[in-house]
Design an enzyme around this catalytic site. Structure first.
Site, short mmCIF file in Angstrom:
data_model
loop_
_atom_site.label_atom_id
_atom_site.label_comp_id
_atom_site.label_asym_id
_atom_site.label_seq_id
_atom_site.Cartn_x
_atom_site.Cartn_y
_atom_site.Cartn_z
N LEU A 1 0.45 20.07 54.85
CA LEU A 1 -0.92 20.22 54.38
C LEU A 1 -1.02 21.44 53.47
CD1 LEU A 1 -3.52 18.49 55.05
CD2 LEU A 1 -4.32 20.52 56.27
N GLY A 2 -0.25 21.41 52.37
CA GLY A 2 -0.37 22.45 51.35
C GLY A 2 -1.49 22.08 50.40
N ILE B 1 -1.55 20.09 47.79
CA ILE B 1 -1.62 18.66 47.52
C ILE B 1 -1.99 17.88 48.78
CG2 ILE B 1 -0.25 16.63 46.88
CD1 ILE B 1 1.17 18.42 44.82
N ILE C 1 4.92 10.69 48.63
CA ILE C 1 4.66 11.18 47.27
C ILE C 1 5.32 12.54 47.07
CG2 ILE C 1 2.55 9.89 46.81
CD1 ILE C 1 2.43 13.51 47.99
N ALA C 2 6.27 12.89 47.95
CA ALA C 2 6.86 14.23 47.93
C ALA C 2 8.24 14.26 47.29
CB ALA C 2 6.92 14.79 49.35
N ARG C 3 9.26 13.90 48.05
CA ARG C 3 10.65 13.89 47.61
C ARG C 3 11.31 12.64 48.14
NH1 ARG C 3 8.47 17.61 45.82
NH2 ARG C 3 9.16 19.73 45.43
N GLU D 1 16.84 8.73 42.12
CA GLU D 1 16.21 8.55 40.82
C GLU D 1 17.20 8.82 39.69
OE1 GLU D 1 12.77 11.06 40.74
OE2 GLU D 1 11.77 9.99 42.35
N HIS E 1 7.73 7.69 40.05
CA HIS E 1 7.59 9.15 40.14
C HIS E 1 6.59 9.64 39.09
CE1 HIS E 1 9.84 13.07 41.33
NE2 HIS E 1 8.56 13.31 41.13
N GLY F 1 3.35 10.38 40.04
CA GLY F 1 2.23 10.95 40.78
C GLY F 1 1.53 12.05 40.01
#
Length: 445
Positions: A198-199, A201, A280-282, A311, A329, A331
């Protein structure tokens, strides 16, 4: 020098940097501009050029062996900063590891780059040499949060299945989707979204999802957020990721820093049967084969991925599944994000070179830590390294008990780290080439 694309760059400056001296002291610090020229913030760039000597080397000089030689030869002189305004270019030299960082001039103070992720550079080694790394935090928050919202809706309502059937030009496929999707889909409202990380983003996602979809928000992070942040998103903290998974109807990964999959065969099995997964991170955050197995067994009902482990290659197993939503990718891919990245890169460098505090320094705590422990001298550093929250540093120099805000960068938790950097996949300390294909993906968060 090199390709036609080189004509857009400062080829003259590259070979003969004009450095002004007053009594033997450089009057105008030099900034090395890596990658494409500025597209949007021209007045700000003009202001920067009026105060600093900017060198923009052509792409042909950025390939790793050539780039290393230029650093050894001091082709660009004693520059004080590097800027990389776009994530798609300027990373041709590959990962900034100790091998590259040790070649930087002692005048180097700050490296600023587009992208919220920072897995293409070893920020711990930069800190050893007193160099700040500034990312594009906040600039991509809105775009990534919107993409997350799309994926959450898609996994509950089977948007990919519906879209593929409509595009198939098959009456049978259209009819099947039209008749079956209503009995497989659910409204997100009232369901529980478990957010890992919960940063900035993750928090933006939580607020959007709560307001737009009426979902219950729970989250896991390395530290509990402030009461104000929790209140803004109506979010409940779970100190254990395993406990969060057990009660999540959909789990969403928004953590910026991991070196291994968070969701593997075991952790996926902890989710309730029929749960959904969004990332949606890594790409490295999920064991993609384990996810494919869980989807085939129907333990997981749907998945949405904007990021991928290898990727630009996408898992063939996942791409063949109609209940998996895949995006490229993108986002953070918006004009607004690009404008913000450009602006932050220039503002960060200008602030540091003028003796002010950087806006989005990722490793400020580490830099301060090294400087406070002894008189700064990179040559006196030991070679014994350790890893703390994904940041590399010397074991005898890292005070783990003093890592307090060091666990956080720009409001993001250092609980996890990334993967695909300029064609290299890092997993467990092993670097693998991906078909030699260059990828500058650094993640959304």
């Amino acid at each position: 020098m090199g390709s036609t694309a080189d004509s857009l760059y400062d080829t003259q400056d590259m070979h003969t940097p004009t450095i002004h001296h007053v009594n033997g002291i450089t009057s105008k610090p030099t900034i090395l501009h890596l990658g494409d020229p500025i597209r949007y913030n021209h007045p700000l760039y003009s202001q920067l050029r009026s105060r600093y000597h900017i060198i923009n080397p052509p792409p042909s000089s950025l390939k790793r062996p050539i780039f290393k030689q230029h650093l050894l030869d001091k082709t660009w002189g004693d520059f004080s900063a590097t800027i990389r305004p776009f994530w798609n270019t300027g990373g041709e030299m590959g990962r900034w590891d100790r091998e590259l960082i040790e070649l930087l001039p002692t005048s180097m103070q700050v490296m600023a780059s587009a992208g919220a992720g920072f897995d293409w550079v070893d920020t711990g080694v930069l800190a050893e040499f007193g160099i700040l790394y500034c990312n594009g935090a906040h600039a991509s928050t809105e775009s990534v949060a919107d993409m997350a919202l799309y994926h959450v809706i898609s996994v509950f309502r089977h948007m990919t299945w519906s879209s593929l059937a409509a595009r198939s030009n098959s009456s049978d496929e259209w009819t099947k989707a039209h008749q079956q999707i209503p009995f497989a889909s659910h409204n997100p409202r009232g369901h529980t979204l478990g957010i890992i990380g919960l940063g900035n983003i993750g928090h933006a996602i939580a607020k959007k999802v709560r307001a737009a979809l009426g979902m219950k928000i729970i989250y896991h992070d390395v530290i509990q957020k402030s009461a104000e942040m929790e209140r803004e998103a109506d979010a409940t903290f779970y100190p254990s990721m395993e406990e969060l998974l057990a009660v999540s109807d959909c789990v969403l990964i928004a953590t910026p820093y991991t070196s291994r999959p968070l969701l593997n065969a075991h952790t996926l099995s902890l989710l309730p049967r029929g749960a959904r997964v969004v990332n949606i991170a890594r790409g490295i955050c999920i064991d993609e084969d384990a996810l494919a197995d869980a989807l085939l067994s129907q333990h997981i009902s749907a998945a949405g991925l904007d990021v991928h482990a290898h990727e630009p290659r996408v898992s063939e197993r996942l791409s063949n599944m109609f209940n998996v939503t895949l995006t490229s990718h993108t986002g953070g891919g918006s004009v607004e994000t690009a404008i913000g990245f450009e602006k932050l890169v220039m503002q960060n460098v200008e602030a540091v070179l003028e003796g002010r505090e950087a806006l989005t320094a990722v490793n400020q705590g580490l830099v301060d830590g090294y400087r406070s422990r002894r008189d700064y001298n990179p040559e006196e550093m030991t070679t014994t390294t350790t890893t703390t929250n994904g940041l590399h540093g010397h074991a005898d120099d890292l005070d783990l008990d003093a890592a307090d805000p060091g666990v956080q960068v720009n409001g993001e938790s250092l609980s996890t780290n990334g993967e695909t950097i300029n064609g290299a996949l890092e997993a467990g300390g092993v670097t693998k080439e991906v078909d030699g294909t260059a990828s500058t993906a650094v993640g959304n968060t």
